[in-house]
Design an enzyme around this catalytic site. Structure first.
Site, PDB file in Angstrom:
ATOM      1  N   TYR A 166       0.834  -1.212   0.000  1.00  0.00           N
ATOM      2  CA  TYR A 166       0.000   0.000   0.000  1.00  0.00           C
ATOM      3  C   TYR A 166       0.868   1.261   0.000  1.00  0.00           C
ATOM      4  O   TYR A 166       0.644   2.189  -0.784  1.00  0.00           O
ATOM      5  CB  TYR A 166      -0.892  -0.037   1.240  1.00  0.00           C
ATOM      6  CG  TYR A 166      -1.815   1.147   1.421  1.00  0.00           C
ATOM      7  CD1 TYR A 166      -2.932   1.321   0.607  1.00  0.00           C
ATOM      8  CD2 TYR A 166      -1.586   2.077   2.437  1.00  0.00           C
ATOM      9  CE1 TYR A 166      -3.791   2.401   0.806  1.00  0.00           C
ATOM     10  CE2 TYR A 166      -2.441   3.147   2.639  1.00  0.00           C
ATOM     11  CZ  TYR A 166      -3.549   3.309   1.816  1.00  0.00           C
ATOM     12  OH  TYR A 166      -4.393   4.379   2.014  1.00  0.00           O
ATOM     13  N   LYS A 170       1.032   4.207  -2.725  1.00  0.00           N
ATOM     14  CA  LYS A 170       0.653   5.575  -2.356  1.00  0.00           C
ATOM     15  C   LYS A 170       1.827   6.557  -2.486  1.00  0.00           C
ATOM     16  O   LYS A 170       1.614   7.763  -2.623  1.00  0.00           O
ATOM     17  CB  LYS A 170       0.077   5.601  -0.940  1.00  0.00           C
ATOM     18  CG  LYS A 170      -1.316   4.955  -0.822  1.00  0.00           C
ATOM     19  CD  LYS A 170      -2.342   5.621  -1.727  1.00  0.00           C
ATOM     20  CE  LYS A 170      -3.787   5.350  -1.303  1.00  0.00           C
ATOM     21  NZ  LYS A 170      -4.763   5.835  -2.317  1.00  0.00           N
TER      22      LYS A 170
HETATM   23  N1  LIG Z   1      -9.696   6.182   5.663  1.00  0.00           N
HETATM   24  C1  LIG Z   1      -8.443   6.561   5.849  1.00  0.00           C
HETATM   25  O1  LIG Z   1      -7.980   6.785   6.990  1.00  0.00           O
HETATM   26  C2  LIG Z   1      -7.527   6.758   4.663  1.00  0.00           C
HETATM   27  C3  LIG Z   1      -6.221   7.218   4.914  1.00  0.00           C
HETATM   28  C4  LIG Z   1      -5.365   7.427   3.846  1.00  0.00           C
HETATM   29  C5  LIG Z   1      -5.788   7.204   2.560  1.00  0.00           C
HETATM   30  N2  LIG Z   1      -7.061   6.727   2.335  1.00  0.00           N
HETATM   31  C6  LIG Z   1      -7.449   6.482   0.946  1.00  0.00           C
HETATM   32  O2  LIG Z   1      -8.666   7.122   0.680  1.00  0.00           O
HETATM   33  C7  LIG Z   1      -9.353   6.414  -0.356  1.00  0.00           C
HETATM   34  C8  LIG Z   1     -10.786   6.126   0.065  1.00  0.00           C
HETATM   35  O3  LIG Z   1     -10.785   5.271   1.204  1.00  0.00           O
HETATM   36  P1  LIG Z   1     -12.000   5.211   2.266  1.00  0.00           P
HETATM   37  O4  LIG Z   1     -11.370   5.280   3.602  1.00  0.00           O
HETATM   38  O5  LIG Z   1     -13.051   6.165   1.889  1.00  0.00           O
HETATM   39  O6  LIG Z   1     -12.471   3.704   2.067  1.00  0.00           O
HETATM   40  P2  LIG Z   1     -13.962   3.085   1.911  1.00  0.00           P
HETATM   41  O7  LIG Z   1     -13.765   1.625   1.935  1.00  0.00           O
HETATM   42  O8  LIG Z   1     -14.874   3.712   2.898  1.00  0.00           O
HETATM   43  O9  LIG Z   1     -14.402   3.568   0.470  1.00  0.00           O
HETATM   44  C9  LIG Z   1     -13.667   3.191  -0.670  1.00  0.00           C
HETATM   45  C10 LIG Z   1     -14.627   2.859  -1.792  1.00  0.00           C
HETATM   46  O10 LIG Z   1     -13.815   2.454  -2.919  1.00  0.00           O
HETATM   47  C11 LIG Z   1     -14.415   1.330  -3.516  1.00  0.00           C
HETATM   48  N3  LIG Z   1     -13.407   0.524  -4.216  1.00  0.00           N
HETATM   49  C12 LIG Z   1     -12.448  -0.263  -3.687  1.00  0.00           C
HETATM   50  N4  LIG Z   1     -11.778  -0.890  -4.656  1.00  0.00           N
HETATM   51  C13 LIG Z   1     -12.329  -0.490  -5.828  1.00  0.00           C
HETATM   52  C14 LIG Z   1     -12.090  -0.796  -7.180  1.00  0.00           C
HETATM   53  N5  LIG Z   1     -11.145  -1.671  -7.539  1.00  0.00           N
HETATM   54  N6  LIG Z   1     -12.850  -0.193  -8.124  1.00  0.00           N
HETATM   55  C15 LIG Z   1     -13.825   0.683  -7.784  1.00  0.00           C
HETATM   56  N7  LIG Z   1     -14.113   0.993  -6.508  1.00  0.00           N
HETATM   57  C16 LIG Z   1     -13.374   0.416  -5.549  1.00  0.00           C
HETATM   58  C17 LIG Z   1     -15.050   0.552  -2.370  1.00  0.00           C
HETATM   59  O11 LIG Z   1     -16.080  -0.331  -2.833  1.00  0.00           O
HETATM   60  C18 LIG Z   1     -15.543   1.672  -1.468  1.00  0.00           C
HETATM   61  O12 LIG Z   1     -16.885   1.992  -1.729  1.00  0.00           O
HETATM   62  C19 LIG Z   1      -8.525   5.160  -0.646  1.00  0.00           C
HETATM   63  O13 LIG Z   1      -7.677   5.390  -1.747  1.00  0.00           O
HETATM   64  C20 LIG Z   1      -7.697   5.021   0.634  1.00  0.00           C
HETATM   65  O14 LIG Z   1      -6.494   4.311   0.413  1.00  0.00           O
HETATM   66  C21 LIG Z   1      -7.928   6.516   3.357  1.00  0.00           C
END
Ligand SMILES: NC(=O)c1ccc[n+]([C@@H]2O[C@H](COP(=O)([O-])OP(=O)(O)OC[C@H]3O[C@@H](n4cnc5c(N)ncnc54)[C@H](O)[C@@H]3O)[C@@H](O)[C@H]2O)c1
Length: 276
Positions: A166, A170
């Site tokens: 990851y 990233k």
């Molecule tokens: N939540 C955190 O603390 C955090 C921190 C750093 C980065 N991020 C990044 O933020 C982004 C969103 O994460 P989140 O926390 O909202 O997660 P989440 O799981 O709540 O939402 C992510 C959405 O992306 C969809 N998804 C996953 N794989 C997919 C694919 N191959 N094709 C299409 N859709 C897909 C999922 O079905 C989900 O609805 C991600 O890139 C994650 O790595 C999140």
């Protein structure tokens, strides 16, 4: 009151849940027409309905961003439905953790595919559309600034034990952002990154048990154990995880006209956390 993104066409991956959904709702509230994507049809449709219920415009383009034909379909949906393309937010993603020696090739490539290859393909597919629009605008003596916002993580900036796959992906998206900012400036496109710290979504929900999400047919562990969660929150200067709406606010800043001269940057949205 004038809305900041009136008439813009925004493509947002992974906008069925969490941060992506909050970005879609925010951009739509500011007047953008949204192409919603998610792996899962139900949450994607739910976001579309929520936008329409508030008087906005949205359409769903369901499917995995990792599918080889996805990018053309996604960009094609924007062009056929809304005849434009102004904002791309590469947000879809998840984590699939292991220490390096236990990380399988499948785990490695799943992260590279969703966090790096998918944004690369989407942006590659968007280029000819943006080039043609930018040329027509330049010929007409107009400058329209378009926006790409890629989503990174503090894990990509500082590393995080158990997340080689990851954090590598990233970190890669930061490089892609910086390079594309240099290539696409001449088309009046700003390309920036938002690196989130700890944002409260299903990925980071407190769970004493082993909660999983089905992602592309694989049961992937999600959630963080309560002890670790409390420790993480203690290390955040603002003393808490961020909400999806607060996360969306950082992305929105980079989509507004006020950020038209900001490009190639990574904005940390982490409650003041500057390292992990
Ligand atoms: N939540 C955190 O603390 C955090 C921190 C750093 C980065 N991020 C990044 O933020 C982004 C969103 O994460 P989140 O926390 O909202 O997660 P989440 O799981 O709540 O939402 C992510 C959405 O992306 C969809 N998804 C996953 N794989 C997919 C694919 N191959 N094709 C299409 N859709 C897909 C999922 O079905 C989900 O609805 C991600 O890139 C994650 O790595 C999140």
């Amino acid at each position: 009151m004038t809305r900041k993104l009136e008439g813009k066409v925004a493509l947002i991956t992974g906008s069925g849940r969490g941060i992506g959904r909050a970005i879609a709702l925010k951009l739509a509230a500011e007047g953008a027409r949204i192409v919603v994507n998610d792996l899962d049809a139900e949450p994607a449709e739910d976001t579309v309905q929520a936008i329409r219920a508030s008087g906005g415009e949205a359409v769903a383009c369901v499917g995995s961003v990792s599918a080889p034909d996805f990018a053309e379909r996604f960009v094609g949906t924007a062009v056929s439905q809304y005849q434009g393309l102004d904002i791309v937010v590469n947000n879809a993603g998840y984590t699939w953790d292991s220490v390096l020696q236990k990380t399988t090739d499948e785990q490695w490539y799943a992260m590279i595919d969703v966090h790096l290859t998918a944004p690369f393909r989407i942006l590659r597919a968007a280029q000819p559309v943006i080039r043609a629009l930018a040329k027509a605008e330049t010929d007409a003596g107009r400058r329209v600034v378009r926006k790409v916002v890629n989503i990174s993580s503090v894990a990509g900036l500082f590393g995080n034990a158990g997340q080689t796959n990851y954090s590598t992906a990233k970190a890669g998206i930061v490089g892609m952002t910086q390079t594309l900012a240099k290539e696409w400036g001449r088309m009046n496109v700003t390309v920036n990154c938002v690196a989130f710290g700890f944002i409260q979504t299903r990925l980071t929900a407190s769970t004493a048990d082993a909660a999983t999400a089905n992602i592309e047919g694989r049961e992937i562990k999600v959630g963080v154990n309560p002890g670790l969660l409390a420790m993480m929150e203690q290390s955040i200067p603002l003393g808490r995880g961020g909400t999806p709406e607060e996360a969306a606010g950082a992305v929105y800043l980079l989509c507004t006209p006020e950020s038209d001269y900001v490009s190639g940057q990574t904005l940390m949205c982490s409650g003041g956390l500057t390292g992990i």
